[in-house]
Scaffold this active site. Structure first.
Site, PDB file in Angstrom:
ATOM      1  N   ASP A  20      -3.865 -63.848 -39.099  1.00  0.00           N
ATOM      2  CA  ASP A  20      -4.975 -64.681 -39.572  1.00  0.00           C
ATOM      3  C   ASP A  20      -4.455 -65.868 -40.390  1.00  0.00           C
ATOM      4  OD1 ASP A  20      -7.586 -65.438 -39.805  1.00  0.00           O
ATOM      5  OD2 ASP A  20      -8.139 -63.939 -41.300  1.00  0.00           O
ATOM      6  N   HIS A  37      -2.686 -72.633 -34.202  1.00  0.00           N
ATOM      7  CA  HIS A  37      -2.475 -71.577 -33.193  1.00  0.00           C
ATOM      8  C   HIS A  37      -1.124 -71.776 -32.487  1.00  0.00           C
ATOM      9  CE1 HIS A  37      -6.460 -70.284 -34.012  1.00  0.00           C
ATOM     10  NE2 HIS A  37      -7.073 -71.272 -33.397  1.00  0.00           N
ATOM     11  N   SER A  65     -10.492 -61.851 -30.893  1.00  0.00           N
ATOM     12  CA  SER A  65     -11.471 -60.771 -31.015  1.00  0.00           C
ATOM     13  C   SER A  65     -12.689 -61.055 -30.136  1.00  0.00           C
ATOM     14  CB  SER A  65     -11.912 -60.632 -32.479  1.00  0.00           C
ATOM     15  OG  SER A  65     -12.801 -61.681 -32.821  1.00  0.00           O
ATOM     16  N   LEU A 131      10.613 -51.369 -27.015  1.00  0.00           N
ATOM     17  CA  LEU A 131       9.550 -51.728 -27.963  1.00  0.00           C
ATOM     18  C   LEU A 131       8.282 -51.953 -27.145  1.00  0.00           C
ATOM     19  CD1 LEU A 131       8.576 -52.834 -30.842  1.00  0.00           C
ATOM     20  CD2 LEU A 131       9.234 -55.097 -30.003  1.00  0.00           C
ATOM     21  N   GLU A 207      -1.061 -47.342 -43.697  1.00  0.00           N
ATOM     22  CA  GLU A 207      -0.982 -48.076 -44.965  1.00  0.00           C
ATOM     23  C   GLU A 207      -1.434 -49.508 -44.702  1.00  0.00           C
ATOM     24  OE1 GLU A 207      -0.081 -46.828 -47.956  1.00  0.00           O
ATOM     25  OE2 GLU A 207       0.037 -44.871 -46.966  1.00  0.00           O
TER      26      GLU A 207
HETATM   27  C1  IPE Z   1      -9.651 -61.683 -36.895  1.00  0.00           C
HETATM   28  O1  IPE Z   1      -9.616 -62.927 -37.513  1.00  0.00           O
HETATM   29  C2  IPE Z   1      -9.310 -61.820 -35.454  1.00  0.00           C
HETATM   30  C3  IPE Z   1      -7.949 -62.270 -35.152  1.00  0.00           C
HETATM   31  C4  IPE Z   1      -6.995 -62.472 -36.010  1.00  0.00           C
HETATM   32  C5  IPE Z   1      -7.685 -62.481 -33.768  1.00  0.00           C
HETATM   33  P1  IPE Z   1     -10.956 -63.787 -37.745  1.00  0.00           P
HETATM   34  O2  IPE Z   1     -10.521 -65.002 -38.460  1.00  0.00           O
HETATM   35  O3  IPE Z   1     -11.666 -63.964 -36.467  1.00  0.00           O
HETATM   36  O4  IPE Z   1     -11.807 -62.804 -38.660  1.00  0.00           O
HETATM   37  P2  IPE Z   1     -12.969 -63.101 -39.687  1.00  0.00           P
HETATM   38  O5  IPE Z   1     -13.998 -63.911 -38.954  1.00  0.00           O
HETATM   39  O6  IPE Z   1     -12.378 -63.864 -40.824  1.00  0.00           O
HETATM   40  O7  IPE Z   1     -13.440 -61.747 -40.107  1.00  0.00           O
HETATM   41  C1  IPE Z   2      -6.272 -66.439 -36.610  1.00  0.00           C
HETATM   42  O1  IPE Z   2      -6.386 -67.628 -37.316  1.00  0.00           O
HETATM   43  C2  IPE Z   2      -6.278 -66.614 -35.127  1.00  0.00           C
HETATM   44  C3  IPE Z   2      -7.538 -66.256 -34.466  1.00  0.00           C
HETATM   45  C4  IPE Z   2      -8.531 -65.638 -35.023  1.00  0.00           C
HETATM   46  C5  IPE Z   2      -7.691 -66.615 -33.069  1.00  0.00           C
HETATM   47  P1  IPE Z   2      -7.804 -68.299 -37.594  1.00  0.00           P
HETATM   48  O2  IPE Z   2      -8.093 -69.259 -36.492  1.00  0.00           O
HETATM   49  O3  IPE Z   2      -8.846 -67.260 -37.822  1.00  0.00           O
HETATM   50  O4  IPE Z   2      -7.500 -69.089 -38.915  1.00  0.00           O
HETATM   51  P2  IPE Z   2      -8.458 -69.251 -40.172  1.00  0.00           P
HETATM   52  O5  IPE Z   2      -8.863 -67.877 -40.615  1.00  0.00           O
HETATM   53  O6  IPE Z   2      -9.631 -70.073 -39.712  1.00  0.00           O
HETATM   54  O7  IPE Z   2      -7.616 -69.958 -41.172  1.00  0.00           O
HETATM   55 MG    MG Z   3      -9.456 -66.308 -39.487  1.00  0.00          MG
END
Ligand code: IPE
Ligand code: IPE
Ligand code: MG
Length: 243
Positions: A20, A37, A65, A131, A207
């Protein structure tokens, strides 16, 4: 730069990551979100190398997701293009290192080019066992559990399953994670402290480590810091003994 040595002192067979913070990483630099990304995809192979180096047997990565379809279409398109590039650029290394690629989630809604890339990657690496590299795409844990419940009902109806045979281990065989060791450690980057519909069944005794680092900044040394913290945790599994 000299690489820090690290040896795991506690069994850690399976690490799950919530990658994230890509968007915030980009925003902080005045860049469009999709470049977060792109940078994030570079960390994936580095973290896979480090997991293998430390003797971890399985890694699971949350990449997209079921709720991420709510994002702008151009961000989604870019993200899947970068993931395609990731597999094309790194497939030779997966072969060389005998890494098995697996996918969790409903692939039927993914772009066709991504479905093709994944099919090839999975087929080419399915015999490897050094792995397990498991990537979650269009994945939602609640949907996974409902899907398992439906498959169980079908097998019961067809006489293929008796209810006496159903327990927490055999239930796992109906999840996407069938055959993968239980998760020992969950790492979520970017400071958020929630599961966002990730591995609700598989994380029962994992954990949890929440680190403020954004995923595109999460490197081998950050993983080492998390693993050091993990090694200092007392895993009691409901008992009294420290493990
Ligand atoms: C969770 O991150 C999904 C992925 C890392 C693929 P999100 O950024 O989508 O989650 P929320 O919306 O903050 O809960
Ligand atoms: C995680 O990074 C990747 C995906 C959920 C696809 P985000 O795109 O959620 O990045 P933030 O949370 O907006 O910084
Ligand atoms: Mg995010």
């Amino acid at each position: 730069m000299l690489k820090k040595n690290f040896v795991l002192t506690k069994e850690c067979k399976h690490i799950a990551f919530i990658m994230d913070g890509n968007g915030r990483w980009a925003k902080k630099r005045g860049l469009p979100r999709h470049l977060g990304h792109k940078e994030g995809c570079k960390r994936i192979i580095e973290i896979a190398r480090a997991c293998q180096e430390f003797g971890v047997k399985a890694m699971t990565l949350y990449a997209f997701s079921t709720e991420n379809w709510n994002r702008p279409q151009d961000e989604i398109d870019n993200l899947f293009n970068y993931l395609d590039d990731f597999f094309h650029d790194n497939i030779a290394e997966f072969h060389e290192k005998h890494i098995q690629i697996r996918v969790m989630g409903d692939q039927s809604r993914l772009p066709l080019h991504t479905q093709e890339t994944l099919k090839d990657a999975i087929n080419q690496t399915k015999e490897y066992d050094s792995l397990i590299f498991n990537i979650c795409l269009n994945y939602g844990s609640q949907q996974e559990i409902v899907r398992a419940a439906k498959a169980i009902a079908e097998d019961y109806k067809a006489g293929k399953l008796s209810l006496d045979d159903l327990d927490k281990e055999s239930f796992n065989d109906y999840l996407y994670s069938a055959g993968i060791p239980k998760v020992d450690l969950l790492i979520r980057t970017s400071g958020e402290q929630r599961l966002s519909n990730y591995l609700l069944y598989q994380l029962a005794y994992a954990e949890f480590i929440f680190t403020p680092t954004y995923w595109p900044d999460f490197k081998r040394d950050n993983l080492i810091d998390c693993l050091k913290e993990y090694c200092n945790r007392n895993r009691r599994f409901g008992g009294l003994e420290n493990k």
